[in-house]
Design a protein around this motif. Structure first.
Motif: not given
Length: 183
Positions: A118-141
């Motif tokens: 077994t192994s356990v990683d010890v977090p170095v630095g922040s214990d959170t990550a940033k998640v970017q969600t992108i949404q793209i919309d296609i619209i009939d003009p």
């Protein structure tokens, strides 16, 4: 006849490939099932909503244009066949614990053995990550109705070139599903 070591290596390689595939995100999309997407040839981008991250907004807008042009669509500001709009958000997500279990087997001469570790990683630095969600919309003009929507997300720790590259990859993955295959 394969040896135990060869079978074990093959099994580990297959499992690793499966885990890598499972970790990558798959874009999601939805669309108007009654719309004729075959008529779409030109696009224009709608002005994005005001936001507090103009760097990301500019990257997404450029990535959309690039992906659509690479798919054979042409940018046209006046009388385009479809409009493209997008939105994005960034959220903090707790990082994984990093706990893992390994299993190994092997042979040496006429002897064999197995081990578990077994192994356990010890977090170095922040214990959170940033998640970017992108949404793209296609619209009939002509009707101003949404005809297609796709979204995906990616994790990043810092901005700069790595985030710009990940933005391009994510937008391309989303738009690879447009237009939908309605056959």
């Amino acid at each position: 006849m394969k040896t135990l070591l060869q079978r074990t290596f093959t099994s580990i390689a297959a499992t690793s490939l499966l885990l890598l595939t499972a970790c990558s995100s798959t874009p999601k999309n939805d669309y108007d099932v009654n719309y004729d997407f075959s008529q779409l040839k030109t696009f224009s981008q709608l002005a994005p909503a005001t936001n507090n991250d103009p760097l990301s907004a500019n990257r997404i807008q450029q990535a959309i244009a690039s992906a659509l042009v690479n798919q054979g669509f042409s940018a046209q500001e006046q009388t385009a066949d479809f409009h493209v709009s997008y939105s994005f958000k960034v959220e903090n997500k707790p990082k994984d614990s990093g706990f893992s279990i390994g299993l190994g087997t092997g042979t040496w001469g006429s002897s064999g053995g197995a081990s578990i570790g077994t192994s356990v990683d010890v977090p170095v630095g922040s214990d959170t990550a940033k998640v970017q969600t992108i949404q793209i919309d296609i619209i009939d003009p002509s009707s101003n109705q949404l005809i297609w929507r796709g979204s995906d997300k990616f994790t990043f720790d810092e901005g700069g070139a790595a985030k710009a590259d990940e933005t391009n990859i994510t937008v391309a993955k989303i738009l690879a599903q447009f237009p939908p295959n309605t056959n």
